[in-house]
Scaffold this active site. Sequence first.
Site, mmCIF file in Angstrom:
data_model
loop_
_atom_site.group_PDB
_atom_site.id
_atom_site.type_symbol
_atom_site.label_atom_id
_atom_site.label_comp_id
_atom_site.label_asym_id
_atom_site.label_seq_id
_atom_site.Cartn_x
_atom_site.Cartn_y
_atom_site.Cartn_z
ATOM 1 N N HIS A 25 0.832 -1.195 0.000
ATOM 2 C CA HIS A 25 0.000 0.000 0.000
ATOM 3 C C HIS A 25 0.873 1.253 0.000
ATOM 4 C CE1 HIS A 25 -4.042 -1.701 1.667
ATOM 5 N NE2 HIS A 25 -3.431 -2.585 0.895
ATOM 6 N N THR A 97 -20.427 -5.886 -22.380
ATOM 7 C CA THR A 97 -19.127 -6.490 -22.123
ATOM 8 C C THR A 97 -18.798 -6.345 -20.658
ATOM 9 O OG1 THR A 97 -17.879 -4.464 -22.506
ATOM 10 C CG2 THR A 97 -18.321 -5.830 -24.424
ATOM 11 N N TYR A 144 -9.146 -7.124 10.509
ATOM 12 C CA TYR A 144 -8.465 -7.347 9.239
ATOM 13 C C TYR A 144 -6.966 -7.160 9.482
ATOM 14 C CZ TYR A 144 -8.775 -7.667 4.102
ATOM 15 O OH TYR A 144 -8.701 -8.086 2.801
ATOM 16 N N LYS A 198 -9.279 -11.981 10.265
ATOM 17 C CA LYS A 198 -8.934 -12.292 8.880
ATOM 18 C C LYS A 198 -7.504 -11.847 8.622
ATOM 19 C CE LYS A 198 -9.916 -11.057 4.067
ATOM 20 N NZ LYS A 198 -10.914 -10.536 3.121
ATOM 21 N N LYS A 200 -4.663 -11.132 5.727
ATOM 22 C CA LYS A 200 -4.355 -10.938 4.311
ATOM 23 C C LYS A 200 -3.056 -11.670 4.000
ATOM 24 C CE LYS A 200 -5.996 -8.627 1.492
ATOM 25 N NZ LYS A 200 -6.969 -9.004 0.434
ATOM 26 N N ASP A 229 -6.706 -15.082 3.408
ATOM 27 C CA ASP A 229 -6.938 -14.655 2.026
ATOM 28 C C ASP A 229 -5.607 -14.539 1.285
ATOM 29 O OD1 ASP A 229 -7.671 -13.509 -0.358
ATOM 30 O OD2 ASP A 229 -8.141 -11.538 0.497
ATOM 31 N N PRO A 230 -5.184 -15.587 0.545
ATOM 32 C CA PRO A 230 -3.951 -15.505 -0.245
ATOM 33 C C PRO A 230 -4.074 -14.716 -1.553
ATOM 34 C CG PRO A 230 -4.446 -17.777 0.407
ATOM 35 C CD PRO A 230 -5.699 -16.966 0.596
ATOM 36 N N ASN A 231 -5.234 -14.145 -1.821
ATOM 37 C CA ASN A 231 -5.445 -13.325 -3.027
ATOM 38 C C ASN A 231 -5.097 -14.060 -4.310
ATOM 39 O OD1 ASN A 231 -4.962 -10.000 -1.724
ATOM 40 N ND2 ASN A 231 -6.805 -10.868 -2.592
ATOM 41 N N GLU A 254 -10.249 -17.781 1.692
ATOM 42 C CA GLU A 254 -10.705 -16.862 0.645
ATOM 43 C C GLU A 254 -9.747 -16.856 -0.541
ATOM 44 O OE1 GLU A 254 -11.329 -12.040 -0.020
ATOM 45 O OE2 GLU A 254 -11.375 -12.865 2.004
ATOM 46 N N ASN A 277 -13.848 -12.977 -3.435
ATOM 47 C CA ASN A 277 -14.090 -11.645 -3.947
ATOM 48 C C ASN A 277 -13.358 -11.466 -5.282
ATOM 49 O OD1 ASN A 277 -14.684 -8.711 -3.901
ATOM 50 N ND2 ASN A 277 -12.490 -8.543 -3.605
ATOM 51 N N ASP A 301 -19.635 -6.605 -2.536
ATOM 52 C CA ASP A 301 -19.082 -5.258 -2.407
ATOM 53 C C ASP A 301 -19.976 -4.335 -3.222
ATOM 54 O OD1 ASP A 301 -17.620 -2.861 -2.609
ATOM 55 O OD2 ASP A 301 -15.716 -3.921 -2.414
ATOM 56 N N HIS A 328 -16.815 -7.715 1.330
ATOM 57 C CA HIS A 328 -15.432 -7.346 1.085
ATOM 58 C C HIS A 328 -15.229 -5.877 1.456
ATOM 59 C CE1 HIS A 328 -12.791 -5.319 -1.978
ATOM 60 N NE2 HIS A 328 -11.951 -6.248 -1.585
ATOM 61 N N SER A 329 -13.976 -5.508 1.695
ATOM 62 C CA SER A 329 -13.669 -4.130 2.065
ATOM 63 C C SER A 329 -12.387 -3.688 1.393
ATOM 64 C CB SER A 329 -13.516 -4.029 3.588
ATOM 65 O OG SER A 329 -12.922 -2.802 3.974
ATOM 66 N N ASN A 330 -12.220 -2.382 1.298
ATOM 67 C CA ASN A 330 -10.945 -1.787 0.948
ATOM 68 C C ASN A 330 -10.774 -0.542 1.811
ATOM 69 O OD1 ASN A 330 -8.487 -1.215 -0.467
ATOM 70 N ND2 ASN A 330 -9.342 -2.259 -2.243
ATOM 71 N N HIS A 357 -11.401 -2.294 6.525
ATOM 72 C CA HIS A 357 -10.072 -1.715 6.713
ATOM 73 C C HIS A 357 -10.105 -0.530 7.678
ATOM 74 C CE1 HIS A 357 -9.197 -3.958 3.054
ATOM 75 N NE2 HIS A 357 -7.957 -3.531 3.019
ATOM 76 N N ARG A 410 -4.142 3.435 -7.852
ATOM 77 C CA ARG A 410 -3.486 2.526 -6.922
ATOM 78 C C ARG A 410 -2.519 1.641 -7.709
ATOM 79 N NH1 ARG A 410 -6.309 -1.731 -2.636
ATOM 80 N NH2 ARG A 410 -4.385 -2.929 -2.234
#
Length: 430
Positions: A25, A97, A144, A198, A200, A229-231, A254, A277, A301, A328-330, A357, A410
């Site tokens: 981040h 699309t 989180y 949770k 990350k 959450d391993p993304n 997740e 997510n 979300d 989900h959050s950011n 977050h 970002r």
Amino acid sequence: MRIADFHVTPIAISDPPLLNAAGLHAPYALRVIVEVVSDDNIYGVSELPGGADVLADLESVRHLVVGRDPFRLNAIARDIEAHFGSATSGDWQPMRTTIHSRRAARAFGAVEVACLDLIGKAVGRPVCDLLGGKVRDRVPFSAYLFYKYEGAGGELGFAIDPKATDWAAARQAAALTPDGIVAQAQAMCREFGFKSLKLKGGVFAPQIEVDTIFALREAFGPHTPLRLDPNAVWSVETAIRYGKQMEGALEYLEDPTRGQEGMAQVAKAVNIPLATNMCTTSFEDLPGSVRLGSEHIILSDHHFWGGLRASVELARICRTFGRGLSMHSNSHVGISLRAMAHLAAAVPNLTYACDTHYPWQCEEVIVGGRLQFDDGDLVVGDAPGLGVELDRAMLARLHENYVKCGLTERDDEAEMQKVQPGWKFMETRW
């Protein structure tokens, strides 16, 4: 009632150097505050993730919003969908699309939340009542946790305040080991009262993250729900191998791997509920989800699913097909948090504590300052609309942050390269 004005204000809020599968981040997270103002001078607000592309999309729909009746959201949605559908294709087809439908969902979601806030204020009812009414007065949220470098973000950058204590100290401290994450979790739970945790992941080798989960289990006991959450940067084989180690230890895993097909393979091999997510993120994805059985829980979300009413529709679909539901959050401020709470209050089958977050941020754009969690929950209340008012002075200050910080999108990879030169994001790292 008509919408007489439409304001779009980009802001930047302090964000600590949190690690994730995409990198690091930046010291600031970008958000956009949207206002719709009626011809009788009532305003409604919403918030969404920021960036130059978001600003451009919102400005491009201004003419579709101003002059409209805020109660007639279906007509506004139709015109916004047509706007993005025709941006490249010439002839509009509904949600033609994926890329354009998601831009439309994001833009309309921001407009819709602001209109619902406006309507709620006009009729004297909370937004949750406009979604069918409360089924719960309190909405639980989860701690989180992040592996992180030292620093608190914003003007502080990587600086350390040696006088900070408890959560303020943990928020700026490095947490790069299982013990560091346990200390972070303990401080966060003491401060906010969260009852589930949770982590990350996708940052370190899988065994380190599995060891962190078991360190949390040892510290918090068997009755505290844990999530990892391993993304999606684990291969299917890695997800199965390490997922099996965590059977019985996780409330859910997740997005351990990428795509619905890969997730479905893991779901068949590992006795842990899978949440997503990433592989199921729009209504277009739902047929594949049902056909393949790619996840057990969808992390909704409203910023990306097309707003609050669309999220209520998603909840009904989840109930029909036996999916669990959470959120989900950011990085966000209190407007998004209040919108999440109103949605959660109106959805009967939201059965897992929501992500947030919010503890990682310190600034606020609403009157009264930071929202307070009560024993890990947010109390919804009965105030009209979302129950928030803009702090105009703070809005101006955070907009100035946006101008000064120079960020327009970002980019966690670029930020990570400042710390580890040459670092590259990999879709499958392990």
